[in-house]
Design an enzyme around this catalytic site. Structure first.
Site, PDB file in Angstrom:
ATOM      1  CB  ALA A  42      -1.033   0.038   1.073  1.00 47.54           C
ATOM      2  CG  ASP A  43       2.249   3.503  -2.679  1.00 43.86           C
ATOM      3  OD1 ASP A  43       3.417   4.159  -3.079  1.00 43.86           O
ATOM      4  OD2 ASP A  43       1.931   2.201  -3.637  1.00 43.86           O
TER       5      ASP A  43
END
Length: 383
Positions: free
Chosen positions: A253-254
């Protein structure tokens, strides 16, 4: 494991990911400008690694100033300098929250050191350098905990009855190359392998930048983990294949919004939809630094738009290259000239499609109301 980031006594080097897997070359990062361009040009990528390299780039610059006795400014002036450099570094990649979070934490650290009685400019710079070094070490430990927590959850919740092994699909690159070491989603794969739970790993090529085929595949081969590469468009067929029997999809995930909506590499959303249809567990592996409680939902996340050339061309070694010394990286056009291109770097996966968010403190699932309550991760009440 691969060591993608090297930092010792103020000297920072990163493994140039633009040349992987064909050439393993470390490049020096001496200034914040070097760090900014390395991040913007994707010589380093992956939300945790971006944050670490940015902070260490400034640490390297400050180390040079400290060692040469050029820090004669007041602590307030040094603090202001650091604050301005941090703001500049944050502009290199806007979507990944880890970078802004790291900058905010170290800015608070140097602000407090500036206010301390008897503090000097040198003291403020040294505080930042040590803070950046500590951040790198903590990321590695957090990744190992994420790997363990994810592997335990998958073994318990995703393995088929009567089977002690699982097959896992992952997307993009979330390993040592995307972090300070071990990795997040790929760290879960590593942990499954170390516990002899992993039957097989599958990785997508991850167009248009091919982080999966270039980087994840490179790490899997390096670690001798049984693995197979697929194109992005093969994922549905893979999940439908009962002989393969994929048990779980694990992605990184960013940015994770407060409600669990997740921004990750383009193509993640499609995998989540496929997982739901095929009854495959879909998990997001993310350190607490990636969870942004100030962002209410995925609708509030800014999606970075990348250059059209990433879609219309592809890079690789010329045919016949046999040794590292002979390799020449060439760019080949693969699209019709003049065609319009839409190239978002990330997409948003709704929380409703996510079965669990793996963090260093545990795996959080949706509550009895069907919603994620991620604030509880920070006070221990999420489980």
């Amino acid at each position: 494991m691969l060591q993608a980031i090297k930092f010792s006594k103020g000297n920072l080097e990163i493994l140039d990911q633009l040349q992987l897997p064909f050439v393993e070359k470390y490049i020096p990062i001496r200034t914040t400008e070097d760090g900014w361009h390395a991040i913007k040009d994707m010589k380093v990528r992956g939300a945790p690694a971006i944050a670490i390299v940015a902070m260490l780039a400034l640490a390297a610059e400050l180390t040079t100033a400290v060692d040469s006795d050029k820090l004669s400014q007041s602590p307030e002036e040094v603090c202001q300098y650091i604050t301005e450099k941090l703001a500049y570094l944050v502009t290199s990649r806007p979507t990944a929250v880890n970078l802004a979070d790291a900058a905010r934490k170290l800015e608070a650290l140097v602000t407090n050191r500036t206010k301390a009685s008897g503090s000097t400019g040198r003291d403020v710079a040294t505080a930042f350098i040590r803070g950046a070094e500590d951040m790198m070490g903590k990321d590695l430990e957090d990744n190992k905990r994420i790997g363990h927590n994810g592997a335990e959850w998958i073994a318990t919740h995703a393995a088929k009855p009567g089977s002690s092994e699982v097959a896992v699909l992952t997307h993009c690159n979330t390993g040592s190359l995307a972090t300070s070491g071990y990795g997040t989603a790929l760290g879960v794969v590593r942990s499954l392998a170390s516990k002899n739970i992993l039957r097989h790993a599958y990785c997508t090529e991850t167009r248009p930048y091919n982080q999966g085929s270039r980087l994840t595949a490179f790490e899997l081969v390096h670690d001798k983990i049984p693995a197979t590469l697929i194109t992005d468009s093969m994922a549905a067929a893979l999940l439908a294949n009962t002989k393969v029997g994929v048990n779980a999809i694990v992605v990184g995930a960013d940015r994770v919004a407060a409600n669990g909506d997740t921004a990750n590499k383009i193509g993640t959303y499609a995998l989540a939809v496929l997982a739901k249809y095929h009854g495959v567990k879909f998990l997001v592996a993310a350190p607490l630094t990636t969870i942004d409680m100030a962002t209410k939902s995925g609708k509030d996340i800014v999606i970075e738009q990348r250059a059209a050339s990433e879609v219309t061309s592809i890079k690789g070694p010329s045919g016949g290259s046999e040794t590292t010394d002979q390799i020449t990286i060439e760019t080949v056009q693969i699209a019709a000239p003049g065609i319009n291109v839409w190239n978002p770097a990330f997409d948003i996966t709704p929380a409703s499609l996510i079965d669990g968010i793996i963090t260093e403190v545990g795996v959080v699932e949706k509550g009895s109301d069907g919603q994620y309550h991620l604030g509880g991760l920070f006070d221990g009440s999420a489980f």
